[in-house]
Write an enzyme that holds these catalytic residues in place. Structure first.
Site, PDB file in Angstrom:
ATOM      1  N   CYS A 140       0.760  -1.011  -0.019  1.00 55.79           N
ATOM      2  CA  CYS A 140      -0.112   0.006  -0.080  1.00 55.79           C
ATOM      3  C   CYS A 140       0.840   1.262   0.132  1.00 55.79           C
ATOM      4  O   CYS A 140       0.691   2.085  -0.895  1.00 55.79           O
ATOM      5  CB  CYS A 140      -0.758   0.028   1.285  1.00 55.79           C
TER       6      CYS A 140
HETATM    7  N1  LIG Z   1      -2.578  -6.664   1.041  1.00 58.16           N
HETATM    8  C1  LIG Z   1      -2.919  -5.652   1.953  1.00 58.16           C
HETATM    9  O1  LIG Z   1      -2.865  -5.298   2.999  1.00 58.16           O
HETATM   10  C2  LIG Z   1      -4.195  -4.531   1.117  1.00 58.16           C
HETATM   11  C3  LIG Z   1      -4.667  -3.683   2.042  1.00 58.16           C
HETATM   12  C4  LIG Z   1      -5.600  -2.806   1.455  1.00 58.16           C
HETATM   13  C5  LIG Z   1      -5.452  -2.841  -0.038  1.00 58.16           C
HETATM   14  N2  LIG Z   1      -5.101  -3.832  -0.679  1.00 58.16           N
HETATM   15  C6  LIG Z   1      -5.383  -3.676  -2.185  1.00 58.16           C
HETATM   16  O2  LIG Z   1      -6.320  -4.816  -2.520  1.00 58.16           O
HETATM   17  C7  LIG Z   1      -5.864  -5.220  -3.907  1.00 58.16           C
HETATM   18  C8  LIG Z   1      -5.581  -6.596  -3.717  1.00 58.16           C
HETATM   19  O3  LIG Z   1      -4.386  -7.104  -3.069  1.00 58.16           O
HETATM   20  P1  LIG Z   1      -3.863  -8.137  -2.451  1.00 58.16           P
HETATM   21  O4  LIG Z   1      -2.890  -7.725  -1.327  1.00 58.16           O
HETATM   22  O5  LIG Z   1      -5.054  -9.117  -2.097  1.00 58.16           O
HETATM   23  O6  LIG Z   1      -3.111  -8.979  -3.602  1.00 58.16           O
HETATM   24  P2  LIG Z   1      -2.423 -10.321  -3.886  1.00 58.16           P
HETATM   25  O7  LIG Z   1      -1.306 -10.382  -4.607  1.00 58.16           O
HETATM   26  O8  LIG Z   1      -2.369 -11.089  -2.443  1.00 58.16           O
HETATM   27  O9  LIG Z   1      -3.551 -11.321  -4.243  1.00 58.16           O
HETATM   28  C9  LIG Z   1      -4.314 -11.237  -5.638  1.00 58.16           C
HETATM   29  C10 LIG Z   1      -4.718 -12.295  -6.271  1.00 58.16           C
HETATM   30  O10 LIG Z   1      -5.314 -12.147  -7.337  1.00 58.16           O
HETATM   31  C11 LIG Z   1      -5.168 -13.059  -8.479  1.00 58.16           C
HETATM   32  N3  LIG Z   1      -5.295 -12.407  -9.804  1.00 58.16           N
HETATM   33  C12 LIG Z   1      -4.755 -11.659 -10.612  1.00 58.16           C
HETATM   34  N4  LIG Z   1      -5.196 -11.509 -11.752  1.00 58.16           N
HETATM   35  C13 LIG Z   1      -6.433 -11.864 -11.636  1.00 58.16           C
HETATM   36  C14 LIG Z   1      -7.401 -11.976 -12.349  1.00 58.16           C
HETATM   37  N5  LIG Z   1      -7.364 -11.143 -13.617  1.00 58.16           N
HETATM   38  N6  LIG Z   1      -8.598 -12.657 -12.044  1.00 58.16           N
HETATM   39  C15 LIG Z   1      -8.611 -13.200 -10.870  1.00 58.16           C
HETATM   40  N7  LIG Z   1      -7.645 -13.324 -10.113  1.00 58.16           N
HETATM   41  C16 LIG Z   1      -6.460 -12.542 -10.264  1.00 58.16           C
HETATM   42  C17 LIG Z   1      -3.781 -13.374  -8.055  1.00 58.16           C
HETATM   43  O11 LIG Z   1      -3.318 -14.818  -8.631  1.00 58.16           O
HETATM   44  C18 LIG Z   1      -3.648 -13.347  -6.395  1.00 58.16           C
HETATM   45  O12 LIG Z   1      -4.129 -14.558  -6.062  1.00 58.16           O
HETATM   46  C19 LIG Z   1      -4.976  -4.496  -4.407  1.00 58.16           C
HETATM   47  O13 LIG Z   1      -5.485  -3.379  -5.134  1.00 58.16           O
HETATM   48  C20 LIG Z   1      -4.207  -3.711  -3.238  1.00 58.16           C
HETATM   49  O14 LIG Z   1      -3.461  -2.574  -3.443  1.00 58.16           O
HETATM   50  C21 LIG Z   1      -4.305  -4.661  -0.073  1.00 58.16           C
END
Ligand SMILES: NC(=O)c1ccc[n+]([C@@H]2O[C@H](COP(=O)([O-])OP(=O)(O)OC[C@H]3O[C@@H](n4cnc5c(N)ncnc54)[C@H](O)[C@@H]3O)[C@@H](O)[C@H]2O)c1
Length: 417
Positions: free
Chosen positions: A261
């Site tokens: 983030c």
């Molecule tokens: N991790 C955090 O602490 C956090 C906190 C707040 C917001 N976010 C936001 O949430 C969103 C997701 O982050 P995350 O940490 O869960 O990511 P992550 O990388 O842990 O997980 C994302 C998942 O999405 C899958 N993916 C990618 N492309 C895809 C598609 N086209 N169709 C289906 N699945 C697909 C990947 O295989 C992966 O398993 C981001 O925008 C991030 O900025 C994350």
């Protein structure tokens, strides 16, 4: 009959959301493009710090199933998109995963479905990127045939207090109907759901939260540098200021910012402001510059500390403790520990590391393995640099067993940042 939700993206955000929904009685599909991950989840294996294998097994018993087949969207009342939104090589927003997932969701979308985007992104993405793709793929019209909202994810991995249930959830729909539909979904498992007037406000609220943190961390990082030069203990300064019960919130200095983030999201906003309006978002640029300078500052201070021992960085045995971007989790994304390690290696240090959560650590040109015998490693190191203060570390004992401890987190009585 159970209502059905598809959560697209089963990572740090999507999997805990799937858990909360399935626990609240929803039939949940976890849709992901990574086949090995889907297989692991369906066999009861978690890849996320906050969920154990037993949690995933319970989810399966409650009606959860992971899949790579987007056809499940056609059976769903609600579809929530939680895919990654990294930076592109040029430092701008990379919405590839949002576009890809919207395309597959749109291809199977049925009337009356509620589609919610949770991925962090610049204001306008829901209306200008998501909706046109959903409409062109489905032949349906947003706001008329299906509902759309943005709801920013606020998950804080490793947080023992705040989880999906007790972290208020913002929702901004493209119409009152869409907002109410999304509020209805989240209200099943989130204590407080807060509607805002539209998707752009919800999108930007998330970026305000993260930019606020980025800027305030940069403020204390900059202060820590000159406090040191002035012989003032910044940790005492922060402890003192924190006693003010209003108008102050404590942030602490450190070796830099990491995670998915803080180093990334404010750039989405800065890039968008520059592109759309032609002027910079100066606070973000300055915060970035200061926070990015911290790994070099840690190396510079390490060199000074070794100098006091009549040693140079070159040839010294330096043990780094804790390489994740936050305490008590295994997530290494964007961790500033990498920049510290690479600079120490470039200066000729004999580097080793220990982290109870990271067995092997990938740097640009090598992979290191965590020392297994911490006692011996502490006894042999010329300098121990604490980069992440995991709760598992007994810092008083570590300090007692180190020739010199440089504590970049201000948690011990050693030499502090
Ligand atoms: N991790 C955090 O602490 C956090 C906190 C707040 C917001 N976010 C936001 O949430 C969103 C997701 O982050 P995350 O940490 O869960 O990511 P992550 O990388 O842990 O997980 C994302 C998942 O999405 C899958 N993916 C990618 N492309 C895809 C598609 N086209 N169709 C289906 N699945 C697909 C990947 O295989 C992966 O398993 C981001 O925008 C991030 O900025 C994350």
């Amino acid at each position: 009959m159970k209502r059905t939700a598809t959560i697209v993206g089963q990572g740090y955000v999507g999997l805990p959301l799937a858990q909360a929904a399935v626990e609240a009685g929803w039939q949940v599909y976890g849709l992901d493009v990574t086949a090995s991950l889907v297989e692991a989840l369906n066999s009861g294996t978690s890849h996320v710090d906050d969920l154990s294998d037993a949690d995933v097994a319970t989810m399966i018993e409650q009606g959860y199933r992971a899949t790579t087949d987007a056809a499940v969207v056609a059976e769903s009342d609600v579809v929530v998109i939680c895919v990654p939104t990294p930076l592109s090589d040029s430092g701008g927003p990379d919405l590839k995963a949002v576009r890809q997932s919207s395309t597959s969701v749109g291809a199977h979308l049925k009337p009356s479905t509620v589609v919610i985007l949770e991925s962090t992104t610049y204001p306008g993405t829901t209306e200008d990127v998501l909706i046109p793709i959903l409409e062109s793929q489905s032949g349906l019209t947003a706001g008329q045939d299906f509902d759309v909202a943005f709801s920013p994810e606020r998950i804080n991995p490793g947080d023992p207090v705040y989880g999906v249930k007790n972290t208020p959830k913002l929702v901004g729909g493209i119409s009152d109907h869409s907002t109410q539909a999304a509020v209805g979904f989240y209200s099943d498992f989130v204590d407080e759901v807060v509607p805002v007037s539209g998707p752009k406000e919800a999108e930007m609220a998330k970026l305000l939260e993260n930019t606020f943190r980025h800027v305030n961390i940069a403020l204390v990082n900059e202060m820590s540098k000159f406090a040191h030069d002035m012989g003032i203990d910044i940790w005492e300064v922060i402890r003192g200021a924190s006693t003010k019960p209003f108008g102050f919130m404590a942030f602490t200095p450190g070796p830099g910012v990491g995670g998915h983030c803080i180093p990334i999201d404010p750039n989405y906003l800065a890039h968008h402001v520059q592109k759309e309006l032609g002027y910079p978002f100066r606070f973000v640029e300055l915060a970035q510059e200061i926070n990015n300078s911290m790994p070099e500052y840690v190396v510079h201070r390490s060199a000074d500390i070794l100098n006091e021992q009549e040693r140079s960085v070159k040839g010294s045995r330096i043990l780094v403790l804790g390489v994740t971007y936050k305490p008590d989790i295994a997530d290494q994304r964007e961790s500033p520990a990498v920049a510290v390690a690479e600079r120490l290696l470039a200066r000729g240090a004999q580097l080793s590391y220990h982290d109870p959560y990271v067995k092997s650590w990938h740097l640009a040109d090598r992979t290191l393995r965590s020392v297994t015998d911490l006692d011996t490693a502490l006894a042999e190191a010329d300098l121990v640099v604490l980069l992440q203060a995991h709760r598992a570390y007994d810092l008083a004992s570590i300090e007692a067993r180190s020739a010199v401890l440089f504590d970049t987190r201000g948690k011990s009585e050693g030499i502090r940042l």
